[in-house]
Design an enzyme around this catalytic site. Structure first.
Site, PDB file in Angstrom:
ATOM      1  N   GLY A 104       1.163  -1.439  -0.038  1.00  0.00           N
ATOM      2  CA  GLY A 104      -0.014  -0.488  -0.240  1.00  0.00           C
ATOM      3  C   GLY A 104       0.390   0.862  -0.105  1.00  0.00           C
ATOM      4  O   GLY A 104       1.814   1.130  -0.710  1.00  0.00           O
ATOM      5  N   HIS A 105       0.922   2.683   1.093  1.00  0.00           N
ATOM      6  CA  HIS A 105       1.243   3.374   0.552  1.00  0.00           C
ATOM      7  C   HIS A 105       1.110   3.802   1.800  1.00  0.00           C
ATOM      8  O   HIS A 105       0.691   3.621   3.004  1.00  0.00           O
ATOM      9  CB  HIS A 105       0.316   4.753   0.036  1.00  0.00           C
ATOM     10  CG  HIS A 105       0.302   4.143  -1.562  1.00  0.00           C
ATOM     11  ND1 HIS A 105      -0.265   3.409  -1.891  1.00  0.00           N
ATOM     12  CD2 HIS A 105       1.589   3.917  -2.570  1.00  0.00           C
ATOM     13  CE1 HIS A 105       0.274   2.904  -3.040  1.00  0.00           C
ATOM     14  NE2 HIS A 105       1.359   3.927  -3.748  1.00  0.00           N
ATOM     15  N   TYR A 119      -0.443   3.778   7.268  1.00  0.00           N
ATOM     16  CA  TYR A 119       0.205   3.211   6.334  1.00  0.00           C
ATOM     17  C   TYR A 119      -1.223   2.132   5.949  1.00  0.00           C
ATOM     18  O   TYR A 119      -2.117   2.054   6.370  1.00  0.00           O
ATOM     19  CB  TYR A 119       0.812   2.498   7.255  1.00  0.00           C
ATOM     20  CG  TYR A 119       2.399   2.534   7.645  1.00  0.00           C
ATOM     21  CD1 TYR A 119       3.301   1.955   6.743  1.00  0.00           C
ATOM     22  CD2 TYR A 119       2.815   2.786   8.706  1.00  0.00           C
ATOM     23  CE1 TYR A 119       5.105   2.575   6.555  1.00  0.00           C
ATOM     24  CE2 TYR A 119       4.090   3.302   9.105  1.00  0.00           C
ATOM     25  CZ  TYR A 119       4.688   3.350   8.069  1.00  0.00           C
ATOM     26  OH  TYR A 119       5.867   3.692   8.344  1.00  0.00           O
ATOM     27  N   CYS A 120      -1.570   2.656   4.999  1.00  0.00           N
ATOM     28  CA  CYS A 120      -2.748   2.196   4.598  1.00  0.00           C
ATOM     29  C   CYS A 120      -2.568   1.274   3.010  1.00  0.00           C
ATOM     30  O   CYS A 120      -1.820   1.410   2.126  1.00  0.00           O
ATOM     31  CB  CYS A 120      -3.081   3.846   3.180  1.00  0.00           C
ATOM     32  SG  CYS A 120      -4.901   3.065   3.182  1.00  0.00           S
ATOM     33  N   ILE A 121      -2.812   0.438   4.414  1.00  0.00           N
ATOM     34  CA  ILE A 121      -2.111  -1.209   3.226  1.00  0.00           C
ATOM     35  C   ILE A 121      -3.746  -2.238   2.838  1.00  0.00           C
ATOM     36  O   ILE A 121      -5.315  -1.931   3.597  1.00  0.00           O
ATOM     37  CB  ILE A 121      -1.850  -2.066   4.724  1.00  0.00           C
ATOM     38  CG1 ILE A 121      -0.973  -1.371   5.587  1.00  0.00           C
ATOM     39  CG2 ILE A 121      -1.243  -3.652   4.430  1.00  0.00           C
ATOM     40  CD1 ILE A 121       0.081  -0.804   4.343  1.00  0.00           C
TER      41      ILE A 121
END
Length: 147
Positions: A104-105, A119-121
Protein backbone atom coordinates in the site's frame (compact mmCIF):
# COMPACT_ATOMS: atom_id res chain seq x y z
CA UNK A 1 10.63 -18.88 11.78
CA UNK A 2 12.22 -18.71 8.35
CA UNK A 3 10.41 -16.82 5.62
CA UNK A 4 11.00 -17.49 1.95
CA UNK A 5 10.18 -15.62 -1.22
CA UNK A 6 8.13 -17.64 -3.70
CA UNK A 7 8.55 -17.51 -7.46
CA UNK A 8 5.83 -15.73 -9.48
CA UNK A 9 4.55 -19.02 -10.95
CA UNK A 10 4.09 -20.50 -7.47
CA UNK A 11 2.34 -17.33 -6.28
CA UNK A 12 -0.10 -17.58 -9.20
CA UNK A 13 -1.09 -21.02 -7.90
CA UNK A 14 -1.54 -20.10 -4.23
CA UNK A 15 -2.92 -16.54 -4.36
CA UNK A 16 -6.32 -15.39 -5.53
CA UNK A 17 -6.43 -13.19 -8.64
CA UNK A 18 -6.88 -10.10 -6.49
CA UNK A 19 -4.07 -11.04 -4.08
CA UNK A 20 -1.72 -11.56 -7.02
CA UNK A 21 -2.83 -8.33 -8.72
CA UNK A 22 -2.28 -6.28 -5.56
CA UNK A 23 1.00 -7.81 -4.36
CA UNK A 24 2.74 -8.56 -7.67
CA UNK A 25 1.26 -6.00 -10.08
CA UNK A 26 1.10 -3.04 -7.66
CA UNK A 27 -2.69 -3.06 -7.71
CA UNK A 28 -5.20 -1.56 -5.31
CA UNK A 29 -8.32 -3.27 -4.05
CA UNK A 30 -11.62 -1.45 -3.70
CA UNK A 31 -12.09 0.54 -0.48
CA UNK A 32 -14.70 -0.37 2.15
CA UNK A 33 -15.26 -3.87 0.70
CA UNK A 34 -11.97 -5.56 1.61
CA UNK A 35 -11.45 -8.10 4.38
CA UNK A 36 -9.65 -6.08 7.07
CA UNK A 37 -10.69 -2.43 6.63
CA UNK A 38 -13.22 -2.67 9.50
CA UNK A 39 -11.79 -5.75 11.25
CA UNK A 40 -10.95 -5.52 14.95
CA UNK A 41 -9.39 -8.89 15.86
CA UNK A 42 -6.35 -9.02 18.14
CA UNK A 43 -3.22 -10.41 16.49
CA UNK A 44 -0.66 -9.70 13.79
CA UNK A 45 -0.85 -9.13 10.05
CA UNK A 46 1.73 -10.92 7.91
CA UNK A 47 2.76 -10.72 4.25
CA UNK A 48 0.42 -13.08 2.40
CA UNK A 49 3.27 -14.17 0.11
CA UNK A 50 5.99 -14.97 2.67
CA UNK A 51 4.50 -14.91 6.17
CA UNK A 52 6.76 -12.03 7.25
CA UNK A 53 5.21 -10.22 10.25
CA UNK A 54 4.29 -6.69 9.19
CA UNK A 55 1.76 -5.01 11.49
CA UNK A 56 -0.01 -5.60 14.80
CA UNK A 57 -3.62 -4.96 15.72
CA UNK A 58 -2.34 -2.75 18.55
CA UNK A 59 -1.17 -0.23 15.93
CA UNK A 60 -4.32 -0.43 13.77
CA UNK A 61 -6.75 2.49 13.80
CA UNK A 62 -9.89 3.56 11.96
CA UNK A 63 -9.00 6.21 9.40
CA UNK A 64 -12.16 6.22 7.25
CA UNK A 65 -10.04 5.61 4.13
CA UNK A 66 -11.63 2.22 3.41
CA UNK A 67 -8.45 0.17 3.89
CA UNK A 68 -6.71 -1.10 7.03
CA UNK A 69 -4.63 1.70 8.56
CA UNK A 70 -1.69 1.28 10.93
CA UNK A 71 0.44 3.84 12.75
CA UNK A 72 3.65 1.83 12.29
CA UNK A 73 5.00 -1.55 11.20
CA UNK A 74 6.10 -4.14 13.77
CA UNK A 75 9.69 -3.34 12.74
CA UNK A 76 10.67 -0.71 10.17
CA UNK A 77 13.43 -2.98 8.85
CA UNK A 78 10.87 -5.43 7.40
CA UNK A 79 9.37 -2.93 4.98
CA UNK A 80 10.74 -0.90 2.08
CA UNK A 81 9.49 2.52 1.08
CA UNK A 82 9.87 4.01 -2.39
CA UNK A 83 8.60 7.02 -4.29
CA UNK A 84 5.48 6.30 -6.35
CA UNK A 85 4.64 8.83 -9.07
CA UNK A 86 1.72 6.90 -10.57
CA UNK A 87 -1.78 8.31 -11.14
CA UNK A 88 -0.51 11.90 -11.29
CA UNK A 89 0.44 11.90 -7.59
CA UNK A 90 3.64 11.67 -5.59
CA UNK A 91 3.23 9.12 -2.80
CA UNK A 92 5.37 6.77 -0.75
CA UNK A 93 4.78 3.13 -1.63
CA UNK A 94 5.21 0.46 1.06
CA UNK A 95 6.59 -2.98 0.09
CA UNK A 96 7.55 -6.02 2.14
CA UNK A 97 11.31 -6.47 2.37
CA UNK A 98 11.72 -10.17 1.60
CA UNK A 99 8.69 -10.80 -0.60
CA UNK A 100 8.89 -7.41 -2.33
CA UNK A 101 5.09 -7.42 -2.27
CA UNK A 102 3.21 -4.20 -2.87
CA UNK A 103 1.39 -3.51 0.41
CA UNK A 104 0.00 0.00 0.00
CA UNK A 105 1.20 3.52 0.83
CA UNK A 106 2.24 5.55 3.86
CA UNK A 107 0.94 9.08 4.43
CA UNK A 108 1.80 11.80 6.95
CA UNK A 109 -1.81 12.40 7.97
CA UNK A 110 -2.13 9.83 10.77
CA UNK A 111 -3.10 10.66 14.35
CA UNK A 112 -0.47 12.89 15.99
CA UNK A 113 -0.68 10.92 19.24
CA UNK A 114 0.30 7.75 17.32
CA UNK A 115 3.27 9.35 15.55
CA UNK A 116 1.52 11.08 12.65
CA UNK A 117 1.84 8.32 10.05
CA UNK A 118 -0.90 6.33 8.32
CA UNK A 119 0.12 3.10 6.66
CA UNK A 120 -2.79 2.51 4.29
CA UNK A 121 -2.49 -1.18 3.42
CA UNK A 122 -4.39 -3.45 1.02
CA UNK A 123 -6.13 -6.34 2.81
CA UNK A 124 -5.25 -8.54 -0.17
CA UNK A 125 -1.56 -8.25 0.74
CA UNK A 126 -2.14 -9.41 4.32
CA UNK A 127 -2.97 -12.55 6.26
CA UNK A 128 -4.23 -12.13 9.82
CA UNK A 129 -2.89 -14.40 12.57
CA UNK A 130 -5.09 -14.24 15.70
CA UNK A 131 -3.29 -13.76 19.02
CA UNK A 132 -4.57 -17.16 20.19
CA UNK A 133 -2.86 -18.88 17.24
CA UNK A 134 0.50 -17.09 17.29
CA UNK A 135 2.32 -19.90 19.12
CA UNK A 136 0.96 -22.77 17.01
CA UNK A 137 1.59 -20.88 13.75
CA UNK A 138 5.24 -20.15 14.63
CA UNK A 139 4.89 -16.52 15.74
CA UNK A 140 5.29 -17.10 19.50
CA UNK A 141 7.84 -14.28 19.88
CA UNK A 142 5.10 -11.77 18.98
CA UNK A 143 2.95 -12.73 21.99
CA UNK A 144 5.07 -10.22 23.96
CA UNK A 145 3.41 -7.41 22.01
CA UNK A 146 0.08 -8.19 23.68
CA UNK A 147 1.16 -8.15 27.35
Amino acid sequence: MKYTKKEKEELKKVLTEEEYYVTQENGTERPFTNEYWDFNGEGIYVDITTGEPLFTSKDKFHSSCGWPAFSKPIDRSIIKEKVDKSHGMIRTEVRSKLGDSHLGHVFCDGPEELGGLRYCINSASLKFIPKEELKEKGYEEYLELFK
